[in-house]
Design a protein around this motif. Structure first.
Motif, PDB file in Angstrom:
ATOM      1  N   GLU A  46      77.071 102.452  55.179  1.00  0.00           N
ATOM      2  CA  GLU A  46      78.341 102.952  55.321  1.00  0.00           C
ATOM      3  C   GLU A  46      78.911 103.476  56.726  1.00  0.00           C
ATOM      4  O   GLU A  46      77.834 104.105  57.451  1.00  0.00           O
ATOM      5  CB  GLU A  46      78.595 104.206  54.720  1.00  0.00           C
ATOM      6  CG  GLU A  46      80.134 104.951  54.954  1.00  0.00           C
ATOM      7  CD  GLU A  46      80.337 106.407  53.987  1.00  0.00           C
ATOM      8  OE1 GLU A  46      78.854 106.817  53.566  1.00  0.00           O
ATOM      9  OE2 GLU A  46      81.180 106.884  53.723  1.00  0.00           O
ATOM     10  N   TRP A  47      79.782 102.866  57.240  1.00  0.00           N
ATOM     11  CA  TRP A  47      80.226 103.193  58.714  1.00  0.00           C
ATOM     12  C   TRP A  47      80.548 104.522  58.669  1.00  0.00           C
ATOM     13  O   TRP A  47      81.369 104.957  57.902  1.00  0.00           O
ATOM     14  CB  TRP A  47      81.281 102.081  59.215  1.00  0.00           C
ATOM     15  CG  TRP A  47      81.961 102.473  60.534  1.00  0.00           C
ATOM     16  CD1 TRP A  47      81.464 102.397  61.818  1.00  0.00           C
ATOM     17  CD2 TRP A  47      83.247 103.170  60.305  1.00  0.00           C
ATOM     18  NE1 TRP A  47      82.313 103.304  62.699  1.00  0.00           N
ATOM     19  CE2 TRP A  47      83.662 103.533  61.890  1.00  0.00           C
ATOM     20  CE3 TRP A  47      84.235 103.445  59.303  1.00  0.00           C
ATOM     21  CZ2 TRP A  47      84.778 104.010  62.251  1.00  0.00           C
ATOM     22  CZ3 TRP A  47      85.401 104.190  59.893  1.00  0.00           C
ATOM     23  CH2 TRP A  47      85.576 104.491  61.446  1.00  0.00           C
ATOM     24  N   VAL A  48      80.404 105.459  59.655  1.00  0.00           N
ATOM     25  CA  VAL A  48      80.550 106.635  60.127  1.00  0.00           C
ATOM     26  C   VAL A  48      81.615 106.924  61.047  1.00  0.00           C
ATOM     27  O   VAL A  48      82.839 107.496  60.972  1.00  0.00           O
ATOM     28  CB  VAL A  48      79.296 107.382  60.359  1.00  0.00           C
ATOM     29  CG1 VAL A  48      79.829 108.852  60.568  1.00  0.00           C
ATOM     30  CG2 VAL A  48      78.466 107.509  59.005  1.00  0.00           C
ATOM     31  N   SER A  49      81.408 106.287  62.396  1.00  0.00           N
ATOM     32  CA  SER A  49      82.455 106.548  63.234  1.00  0.00           C
ATOM     33  C   SER A  49      82.043 105.620  64.470  1.00  0.00           C
ATOM     34  O   SER A  49      80.920 105.217  64.408  1.00  0.00           O
ATOM     35  CB  SER A  49      82.123 108.157  63.760  1.00  0.00           C
ATOM     36  OG  SER A  49      82.841 108.400  64.707  1.00  0.00           O
ATOM     37  N   VAL A  50      83.097 105.567  65.289  1.00  0.00           N
ATOM     38  CA  VAL A  50      82.954 104.669  66.466  1.00  0.00           C
ATOM     39  C   VAL A  50      83.517 105.377  67.788  1.00  0.00           C
ATOM     40  O   VAL A  50      84.735 106.030  67.558  1.00  0.00           O
ATOM     41  CB  VAL A  50      83.445 103.349  66.192  1.00  0.00           C
ATOM     42  CG1 VAL A  50      85.043 103.611  65.710  1.00  0.00           C
ATOM     43  CG2 VAL A  50      83.366 102.560  67.451  1.00  0.00           C
ATOM     44  N   ILE A  51      82.913 105.154  68.798  1.00  0.00           N
ATOM     45  CA  ILE A  51      83.765 105.722  69.954  1.00  0.00           C
ATOM     46  C   ILE A  51      83.717 104.824  71.026  1.00  0.00           C
ATOM     47  O   ILE A  51      82.772 103.795  71.276  1.00  0.00           O
ATOM     48  CB  ILE A  51      82.613 107.229  70.381  1.00  0.00           C
ATOM     49  CG1 ILE A  51      83.401 107.813  71.524  1.00  0.00           C
ATOM     50  CG2 ILE A  51      81.296 106.597  70.806  1.00  0.00           C
ATOM     51  CD1 ILE A  51      82.650 109.114  71.937  1.00  0.00           C
ATOM     52  N   SER A  52      84.732 104.927  71.989  1.00  0.00           N
ATOM     53  CA  SER A  52      84.803 103.900  72.954  1.00  0.00           C
ATOM     54  C   SER A  52      83.962 104.288  74.337  1.00  0.00           C
ATOM     55  O   SER A  52      83.593 105.449  74.260  1.00  0.00           O
ATOM     56  CB  SER A  52      86.493 103.789  73.540  1.00  0.00           C
ATOM     57  OG  SER A  52      86.860 105.040  73.881  1.00  0.00           O
ATOM     58  N   PRO A  53      84.031 103.412  75.250  1.00  0.00           N
ATOM     59  CA  PRO A  53      83.024 103.830  76.361  1.00  0.00           C
ATOM     60  C   PRO A  53      83.432 105.001  76.912  1.00  0.00           C
ATOM     61  O   PRO A  53      82.496 105.854  77.493  1.00  0.00           O
ATOM     62  CB  PRO A  53      83.149 102.648  77.117  1.00  0.00           C
ATOM     63  CG  PRO A  53      83.447 101.183  76.261  1.00  0.00           C
ATOM     64  CD  PRO A  53      84.487 101.858  75.365  1.00  0.00           C
ATOM     65  N   GLY A  54      84.458 105.231  77.198  1.00  0.00           N
ATOM     66  CA  GLY A  54      85.006 106.301  78.096  1.00  0.00           C
ATOM     67  C   GLY A  54      85.303 107.657  77.244  1.00  0.00           C
ATOM     68  O   GLY A  54      85.971 108.687  77.437  1.00  0.00           O
ATOM     69  N   SER A  55      85.256 107.436  75.618  1.00  0.00           N
ATOM     70  CA  SER A  55      85.229 108.535  74.627  1.00  0.00           C
ATOM     71  C   SER A  55      86.738 108.977  74.612  1.00  0.00           C
ATOM     72  O   SER A  55      86.941 110.022  74.026  1.00  0.00           O
ATOM     73  CB  SER A  55      84.430 109.942  75.179  1.00  0.00           C
ATOM     74  OG  SER A  55      83.046 109.858  75.346  1.00  0.00           O
ATOM     75  N   VAL A  56      87.529 108.089  74.959  1.00  0.00           N
ATOM     76  CA  VAL A  56      88.918 108.214  74.718  1.00  0.00           C
ATOM     77  C   VAL A  56      89.440 107.801  73.291  1.00  0.00           C
ATOM     78  O   VAL A  56      90.372 108.694  72.840  1.00  0.00           O
ATOM     79  CB  VAL A  56      89.856 107.317  75.662  1.00  0.00           C
ATOM     80  CG1 VAL A  56      91.379 107.439  75.411  1.00  0.00           C
ATOM     81  CG2 VAL A  56      89.622 108.052  77.244  1.00  0.00           C
ATOM     82  N   ARG A  57      88.773 106.781  72.717  1.00  0.00           N
ATOM     83  CA  ARG A  57      89.281 106.258  71.422  1.00  0.00           C
ATOM     84  C   ARG A  57      88.200 106.620  70.469  1.00  0.00           C
ATOM     85  O   ARG A  57      86.975 106.319  70.808  1.00  0.00           O
ATOM     86  CB  ARG A  57      89.730 105.004  71.269  1.00  0.00           C
ATOM     87  CG  ARG A  57      90.943 104.688  72.343  1.00  0.00           C
ATOM     88  CD  ARG A  57      91.201 103.230  72.015  1.00  0.00           C
ATOM     89  NE  ARG A  57      90.193 102.316  72.575  1.00  0.00           N
ATOM     90  CZ  ARG A  57      90.398 101.009  72.285  1.00  0.00           C
ATOM     91  NH1 ARG A  57      91.418 100.483  71.838  1.00  0.00           N
ATOM     92  NH2 ARG A  57      89.504 100.401  72.925  1.00  0.00           N
TER      93      ARG A  57
END
Length: 122
Positions: A46-57
């Motif tokens: 189950e996928w939980v979360s994803v974060i962009s390199p700069g934490s913006v998305r």
């Protein structure tokens, strides 16, 4: 060589909190989308979360939205997952991974660490 080392899991009671960490090496962490996934017996991945390199998305699975917070420290090459209001169905092995592809259309890379076990039980 990509290396990911997850830590911070444990056995807790419903309603408790845990913070998972993922130490990354072997690639330029600050340039990569990163993700947390979990695997529970009989439930599959189950996928939980994803974060962009700069934490913006940031995106969360509906099952954890409002309870979990993903973050990263690019200076330390470390990914985090703050988990609050834990429930028994959060039980599983948690892995971090690079996220391949687009922020909304990508998927977790197949290179993971050994994972860290989270068990929520009364």
């Amino acid at each position: 060589e990509v290396r990911l080392v997850e830590s911070g899991g444990g056995m807790v009671q419903p309603g408790d909190s845990l913070t998972l960490s993922c130490a990354a090496s072997g690639f330029t962490f600050s340039k990569e989308l990163m993700t947390w996934v979990r695997e529970a017996p009989g439930k599959g991945l189950e996928w939980v979360s994803v974060i962009s390199p700069g934490s913006v998305r940031i995106r969360y699975a509906e099952s954890v939205k409002g309870r979990f917070t993903i973050s990263r420290d690019n200076a330390k090459d470390t990914l985090y997952l703050q988990m609050n209001s834990l429930r028994p169905d959060d039980t599983g092995m948690y892995y971090c991974a690079k996220w391949n592809g687009g922020f909304y259309t990508g998927s977790p890379d197949r290179t993971w660490g050994r994972g860290t076990q989270v068990t929520v039980s009364s």
